[in-house]
Design an enzyme around this catalytic site. Sequence first.
Site, PDB file in Angstrom:
ATOM      1  N   TRP A  42     -98.506  21.064  -2.646  1.00  0.00           N
ATOM      2  CA  TRP A  42     -97.782  19.860  -2.248  1.00  0.00           C
ATOM      3  C   TRP A  42     -97.967  18.711  -3.232  1.00  0.00           C
ATOM      4  O   TRP A  42     -97.310  17.678  -3.117  1.00  0.00           O
ATOM      5  CB  TRP A  42     -98.241  19.394  -0.859  1.00  0.00           C
ATOM      6  N   ALA A  43     -98.893  18.858  -4.155  1.00  0.00           N
ATOM      7  CA  ALA A  43     -99.205  17.750  -5.061  1.00  0.00           C
ATOM      8  C   ALA A  43     -97.962  17.347  -5.844  1.00  0.00           C
ATOM      9  O   ALA A  43     -97.225  18.199  -6.342  1.00  0.00           O
ATOM     10  CB  ALA A  43    -100.325  18.151  -6.014  1.00  0.00           C
ATOM     11  N   GLY A  72     -97.594  13.851  -7.918  1.00  0.00           N
ATOM     12  CA  GLY A  72     -97.729  12.998  -9.101  1.00  0.00           C
ATOM     13  C   GLY A  72     -98.199  13.731 -10.329  1.00  0.00           C
ATOM     14  O   GLY A  72     -97.592  13.623 -11.399  1.00  0.00           O
ATOM     15  N   GLY A  73     -99.282  14.498 -10.208  1.00  0.00           N
ATOM     16  CA  GLY A  73     -99.700  15.256 -11.357  1.00  0.00           C
ATOM     17  C   GLY A  73    -101.195  15.412 -11.521  1.00  0.00           C
ATOM     18  O   GLY A  73    -101.958  15.334 -10.556  1.00  0.00           O
ATOM     19  N   HIS A 131    -104.874  11.457   3.507  1.00  0.00           N
ATOM     20  CA  HIS A 131    -104.360  12.129   2.306  1.00  0.00           C
ATOM     21  C   HIS A 131    -105.392  12.995   1.607  1.00  0.00           C
ATOM     22  O   HIS A 131    -105.078  14.080   1.126  1.00  0.00           O
ATOM     23  CB  HIS A 131    -103.851  11.055   1.351  1.00  0.00           C
ATOM     24  N   ARG A 172    -111.130   8.263  -4.513  1.00  0.00           N
ATOM     25  CA  ARG A 172    -110.656   9.109  -5.610  1.00  0.00           C
ATOM     26  C   ARG A 172    -109.598   8.377  -6.428  1.00  0.00           C
ATOM     27  O   ARG A 172    -108.671   7.774  -5.883  1.00  0.00           O
ATOM     28  CB  ARG A 172    -110.041  10.372  -5.018  1.00  0.00           C
TER      29      ARG A 172
HETATM   30  C1  LIG Z   1     -98.671  15.670  -0.425  1.00  0.00           C
HETATM   31  C2  LIG Z   1     -99.854  15.713  -1.365  1.00  0.00           C
HETATM   32  C3  LIG Z   1     -99.715  15.256  -2.658  1.00  0.00           C
HETATM   33  C4  LIG Z   1    -100.791  15.297  -3.539  1.00  0.00           C
HETATM   34  N1  LIG Z   1    -100.607  14.911  -4.836  1.00  0.00           N
HETATM   35  C5  LIG Z   1    -101.624  15.057  -5.711  1.00  0.00           C
HETATM   36  C6  LIG Z   1    -101.432  14.795  -7.106  1.00  0.00           C
HETATM   37  O1  LIG Z   1    -100.333  14.452  -7.537  1.00  0.00           O
HETATM   38  N2  LIG Z   1    -102.494  14.990  -7.925  1.00  0.00           N
HETATM   39  C7  LIG Z   1    -103.712  15.383  -7.492  1.00  0.00           C
HETATM   40  O2  LIG Z   1    -104.642  15.519  -8.292  1.00  0.00           O
HETATM   41  N3  LIG Z   1    -103.917  15.656  -6.187  1.00  0.00           N
HETATM   42  C8  LIG Z   1    -102.906  15.511  -5.296  1.00  0.00           C
HETATM   43  N4  LIG Z   1    -103.112  15.817  -3.983  1.00  0.00           N
HETATM   44  C9  LIG Z   1    -104.415  16.314  -3.576  1.00  0.00           C
HETATM   45  C10 LIG Z   1    -104.579  17.734  -4.063  1.00  0.00           C
HETATM   46  O3  LIG Z   1    -103.382  18.432  -3.844  1.00  0.00           O
HETATM   47  C11 LIG Z   1    -105.720  18.447  -3.358  1.00  0.00           C
HETATM   48  O4  LIG Z   1    -106.853  17.653  -3.277  1.00  0.00           O
HETATM   49  C12 LIG Z   1    -106.096  19.712  -4.105  1.00  0.00           C
HETATM   50  O5  LIG Z   1    -104.942  20.468  -4.355  1.00  0.00           O
HETATM   51  C13 LIG Z   1    -107.101  20.516  -3.331  1.00  0.00           C
HETATM   52  O6  LIG Z   1    -107.188  21.778  -3.918  1.00  0.00           O
HETATM   53  P1  LIG Z   1    -108.163  22.863  -3.295  1.00  0.00           P
HETATM   54  O7  LIG Z   1    -107.914  24.115  -4.029  1.00  0.00           O
HETATM   55  O8  LIG Z   1    -109.524  22.315  -3.226  1.00  0.00           O
HETATM   56  O9  LIG Z   1    -107.667  22.982  -1.776  1.00  0.00           O
HETATM   57  P2  LIG Z   1    -106.279  23.493  -1.197  1.00  0.00           P
HETATM   58  O10 LIG Z   1    -105.192  23.471  -2.172  1.00  0.00           O
HETATM   59  O11 LIG Z   1    -106.080  22.750   0.080  1.00  0.00           O
HETATM   60  O12 LIG Z   1    -106.543  25.016  -0.894  1.00  0.00           O
HETATM   61  C14 LIG Z   1    -107.427  25.417   0.115  1.00  0.00           C
HETATM   62  C15 LIG Z   1    -107.211  26.882   0.375  1.00  0.00           C
HETATM   63  O13 LIG Z   1    -108.189  27.334   1.317  1.00  0.00           O
HETATM   64  C16 LIG Z   1    -107.540  28.027   2.372  1.00  0.00           C
HETATM   65  N5  LIG Z   1    -108.393  27.922   3.555  1.00  0.00           N
HETATM   66  C17 LIG Z   1    -108.633  26.849   4.338  1.00  0.00           C
HETATM   67  N6  LIG Z   1    -109.495  27.163   5.327  1.00  0.00           N
HETATM   68  C18 LIG Z   1    -109.812  28.471   5.144  1.00  0.00           C
HETATM   69  C19 LIG Z   1    -110.648  29.376   5.837  1.00  0.00           C
HETATM   70  N7  LIG Z   1    -111.349  28.998   6.908  1.00  0.00           N
HETATM   71  N8  LIG Z   1    -110.715  30.666   5.388  1.00  0.00           N
HETATM   72  C20 LIG Z   1    -110.004  31.057   4.287  1.00  0.00           C
HETATM   73  N9  LIG Z   1    -109.207  30.222   3.583  1.00  0.00           N
HETATM   74  C21 LIG Z   1    -109.118  28.956   4.016  1.00  0.00           C
HETATM   75  C22 LIG Z   1    -106.191  27.332   2.466  1.00  0.00           C
HETATM   76  O14 LIG Z   1    -105.264  28.119   3.155  1.00  0.00           O
HETATM   77  C23 LIG Z   1    -105.856  27.182   0.991  1.00  0.00           C
HETATM   78  O15 LIG Z   1    -105.415  28.400   0.450  1.00  0.00           O
HETATM   79  C24 LIG Z   1    -102.040  15.781  -3.089  1.00  0.00           C
HETATM   80  C25 LIG Z   1    -102.189  16.229  -1.779  1.00  0.00           C
HETATM   81  C26 LIG Z   1    -101.107  16.206  -0.926  1.00  0.00           C
HETATM   82  C27 LIG Z   1    -101.282  16.722   0.473  1.00  0.00           C
END
Ligand SMILES: Cc1cc2nc3c(=O)[nH]c(=O)nc-3n(C[C@H](O)[C@H](O)[C@H](O)COP(=O)(O)OP(=O)(O)OC[C@H]3O[C@@H](n4cnc5c(N)ncnc54)[C@H](O)[C@@H]3O)c2cc1C
Length: 494
Positions: free
Chosen positions: A47-48, A50-51, A338, A373
């Site tokens: 969903w990210a 901006g970048g 967020h 952040r």
């Molecule tokens: C609308 C939106 C826009 C954003 N824009 C930006 C941006 O432009 N730039 C930026 O840097 N950040 C942005 N962010 C924040 C950023 O997207 C997230 O902080 C980052 O992608 C988190 O990555 P992650 O891999 O840690 O977690 P996630 O991408 O949330 O992945 C977590 C994974 O774990 C899985 N999971 C969860 N619980 C369990 C479980 N119990 N067992 C097994 N699997 C599980 C989920 O299904 C998923 O696959 C945005 C966030 C949102 C919501």
Amino acid sequence: MKNDSLFDVLVIGSGAAGLATALAAAPRRVAVLTPGATAAGDGASRWAQGGIAAAMAADDSPQLHAEDTLTAGAGLNDPLAVAQLTAAAPAAIDWLQTLGARFDRAGEVLTLGREAAHRRARIVHAQGDATGAEVMRALAVAATARSDLTLALGRTAFALARDAAGRVIGAWVQGPDGSELWRARAVVLASGGYAGLYRHTTNPPGSDGSGIALALAAGAALADLEFVQFHPTALAPGADAHGQLPLLTEALRGAGAVLLDARGKRFMPVLHAEAELAPRDVVARAVWCETQRGGAWLDACEAVGASFPQRFPTVFAACMARGLDPRTQPVPVVPAAHYCMGGVRTDAACATSLPGLYAVGEAACSGVHGANRLASNSLLEGLALGRALGAALASRSLPEPGAALPVQRRWQPLSAAQRARLGDLLWRDAAVQRSDDGLARAEAALAQLAAEVPTASSGRDVLALTATMLAAMRARRRSIGAHFRVDTDAVAAA
Ligand SMILES: Cc1cc2nc3c(=O)[nH]c(=O)nc-3n(C[C@H](O)[C@H](O)[C@H](O)COP(=O)(O)OP(=O)(O)OC[C@H]3O[C@@H](n4cnc5c(N)ncnc54)[C@H](O)[C@@H]3O)c2cc1C
């Protein structure tokens, strides 16, 4: 894909952090668990908009990027972790490009956006405002192509498995055929954050903190849970219901869009020298206050206007789907939960307090974000630290796990009604502005809810995580960064 296989590395979650870790752990035998139906997962990464922040321009440097990160974090960051992150950023972008990620360019040169509290244009983006989707596409294609990587779709971890010595040796997982034990020499929690628990959120429903909750249930140390970032500009129509609201990326304000009150006047210039590009918590509080007074609107007509569909196609489609044309009219906005700065506490090697368990990405509290952040630093954190962790696990000898002790938990998530009650109590009393009375009210409502949820269930673990977060919010009496107390002396937020 037998559930009694022994893997070198078990990664819980297939967002940017999980897949970066898994890819970098080659040639180890890696399994990635994800509740989703595809490798790209159903977490926040795709969903990210901006970048990704990286000092790629000639007038920029990892040092400047680090300074901006520390300022946004109000000095509660770990400076060494920040330096490590910003130094690794350009290489993370190069790596993604070698995997096939296509970022926006002018000729040969990457086009870099600017977001709030960044002193330089350093936001690498794709298809205007679809960066997360492009990053996850590239990572998922690379992960799917790898024969040493098992993608276990449709599987949710609900407890950590430990041996008699207390080492984490795998996870208990709910899969299509019921509960399974997945064993590994090292376990990496990459399960994302808990901002999706709030009634109004930009996050998908899967950002429910269930991964952090299972680490808490196993006794892992958590940190900084009180620091939840609220994005100032989620699209307001639909905000009366529960769930994910479309995000209006901060890059719009970076491009010159302004915020208007109910009388059509800008309200940010009198509140902060950087006006609409003030730190996120400052803008979110201002928008929150305006929504109590009659509403707030984001006006991009002059700054973006006719180029909206090309520059911000995701936002444009979301607005048009709600009957709003952002080329010609200001659109109503609300703040929404967020991003979570807090999570499972990790050290410089992404190790948690539990032997055998590592954490990375939004599930972790690595110290890079401090009290707030800096925009676009979170995809970066997952990618850069995930790569470093994967490479470290690939080069280290990993111990043989002992036999798993019997599981003390059962898979039983919160019902939709329970989740809605939780979202409401958080939104009412633990959102943009907090007070001790409000937090006490939230704790009482949470205790009532918990009494209706079976003990030793995965749903109850999420409530325990929420209780820990509320306690952290009560304990921190002074305002700082994203944590704002209306009932105590406010410290000037960064
Ligand atoms: C609308 C939106 C826009 C954003 N824009 C930006 C941006 O432009 N730039 C930026 O840097 N950040 C942005 N962010 C924040 C950023 O997207 C997230 O902080 C980052 O992608 C988190 O990555 P992650 O891999 O840690 O977690 P996630 O991408 O949330 O992945 C977590 C994974 O774990 C899985 N999971 C969860 N619980 C369990 C479980 N119990 N067992 C097994 N699997 C599980 C989920 O299904 C998923 O696959 C945005 C966030 C949102 C919501």
